[in-house]
Scaffold this active site. Structure first.
Site, mmCIF file in Angstrom:
data_model
loop_
_atom_site.group_PDB
_atom_site.id
_atom_site.type_symbol
_atom_site.label_atom_id
_atom_site.label_comp_id
_atom_site.label_asym_id
_atom_site.label_seq_id
_atom_site.Cartn_x
_atom_site.Cartn_y
_atom_site.Cartn_z
ATOM 1 N N LYS A 146 1.670 -5.023 -8.890
ATOM 2 C CA LYS A 146 3.007 -5.170 -8.295
ATOM 3 C C LYS A 146 3.736 -6.364 -8.912
ATOM 4 O O LYS A 146 4.872 -6.267 -9.367
ATOM 5 C CB LYS A 146 2.890 -5.372 -6.778
ATOM 6 N N LYS B 171 6.993 -18.221 -9.724
ATOM 7 C CA LYS B 171 5.804 -17.401 -9.444
ATOM 8 C C LYS B 171 5.604 -16.367 -10.556
ATOM 9 O O LYS B 171 4.464 -16.050 -10.919
ATOM 10 C CB LYS B 171 5.932 -16.711 -8.083
#
Lengths: 289, 289
Positions: B238, B170
């Site tokens: 984030k 990811k």
């Protein structure tokens, strides 16, 4: 149509072949005659100069490398605009500065010739498959009259605006290409450092929001160590410098493009100029250590 | 299967709905109960805590925001691993640091529970259409046992490696997303400064070598001034900070990611944190002046 075609590189050769196969009468010229062999065998005629290729044609097309070559092909002593019988229309498919597209338009108009700047995107794959995107600047009439030419190898053909708009759009295109290429390099270098299986990673990230033409078409080449050019590093550097010059002139910030230009210049400096743009992966993987 | 689902944001809600529609027995928990209304109306059960959602289920899934929330959902006093009857399997679909995925795997194993890190890509569109890409880390057995869950909303589901490999993949994905988003912003700012018609430009550059999921899906939103989040700036920041921390730790260079993190942090600082990632276009267009 009767078409003169100048420039038979990795893009120009398949584009000319598509025109021939679509039934047009095509006469070609390129600096290295051997590059014309396949086209001549398929029925194209040979011209000894751009001027000869253009003379008496409906349209004369150029697909060459550097801006200086575009200038020589059209404005030189044996250029298209020196043809004994001027063609009706000039189309330059090369990627050049907008200013050169404007000059081509003006010098053509002065001789009663129409001109279009029509840079393409889609790489060697797009040229071979006849699925190029073509971004066209010029008058609506000239655009309409070139429809059959574009149809031979274009899948997405858009008249983006007046003379020069094609080249400005190509600059936008190259900013995007540079971003996806550098992103691919940085992402695969990260994946490699993290010890991941690059093939599996690619199979999943290509399919989602991270996907791009670059990732689907160039990352697999990089993974099998195939550095052959679809699109050459030398040409991307040329294009990015055109973008940077234009951006500086207009006071536009282009930080990512500048960063990409630096990376690709470094690849050039280390001898990779004639590799494909996927060489960014090799470059950034080496940078890991 | 009997499934506990925790987290009903823009991604979690449609994912849980797909599970329900696929015939699974789904119990949901989320911090703001009103977000569960549509699911409860469609037949889902309500749980008052992650622990209650997980208890006695085949699998307990989380799709929440920050790493601290993932920790609370699984390790907290009312977390899944405090359930009276532990579930057989935990799946965290959130994007988190690899270290957190490893901790989830270890703490689960200690209690005889399997765990998978399974972050997704494809945005709100992918979640709604059930066409997400899912990058899964964990044991092959756990992966096989979760097949029905993934099938409900995943189009491309790849077992990329052991625990943590899903999150590392990811990170690779988010590097690519950041690159395509920043490229889109810089390219459209350039196009605007060059006086081009952005819609026409987009129609031609999206189709060629410059194309990407971002350009096809997010640029049109930006052009019509729609800043609603498919994927929120706050979440991308984030994610990019997770990537940067991981990269620093492993001594990997990630210059483009750092540049993107800086730009998106600036968007956050100017109040755009809850906008979609296409806000980069607005940010760079404003930067022109």
């Amino acid at each position: 149509m009767r078409i003169g075609w100048i420039g038979l590189g990795v893009m120009g050769a398949p584009m000319a072949m598509h025109l021939l196969r679509a039934g047009h009468e095509v006469v070609v010229h390129t600096r290295t005659r051997s590059k014309a062999d396949a086209l001549l065998a398929a029925g194209a005629g040979w011209a000894n100069s751009p001027s000869e290729a253009a003379s008496g044609r409906d349209v004369a097309c150029s697909m060459v490398g550097l801006p200086a070559e575009v200038e020589a092909v059209h404005f030189g002593p044996t250029g298209t605009l020196a043809a004994p019988q001027l063609p009706r229309l000039l189309i330059d498919f090369s990627t050049s500065p907008r200013s050169l597209a404007l000059r081509l338009s003006e010098e053509s108009a002065r001789r009663g010739v129409e001109a279009l700047d029509a840079p393409v995107s889609g790489g060697d794959i797009g040229a071979r498959n006849g699925t190029l995107s073509i971004m066209v600047g010029g008058s609506p009439q000239a655009f309409a009259s070139a429809e059959q030419v574009f149809a031979a190898f274009g899948k997405t053909v858009v008249h983006v605006g007046p003379a020069g708009a094609g080249q400005a759009t190509k600059a936008v295109n190259q900013i995007l290409v540079a971003a996806t290429c550098v992103g691919m390099g940085e992402a695969l270098a990260y994946a490699s450092s993290a010890g991941l299986d690059l093939g599996r990673v690619l199979s999943v990230v290509s399919a989602g929001a991270a996907g791009s033409w670059t990732l689907s078409n160039l990352a697999p080449r990089a993974l099998r160590g195939d550095w052959n050019p679809g699109f050459m590093v030398d040409h991307l550097v040329k294009d990015l410098r055109i973008v940077m010059a234009e951006a500086n002139e207009q006071g536009i910030r282009a930080d990512l493009t500048a960063f990409a230009e630096g990376l690709y210049s470094a690849i050039q400096a280390s001898g990779g100029g004639r590799d494909g743009t996927q060489a960014i992966v090799r470059h950034l993987l080496q940078g890991e250590g």
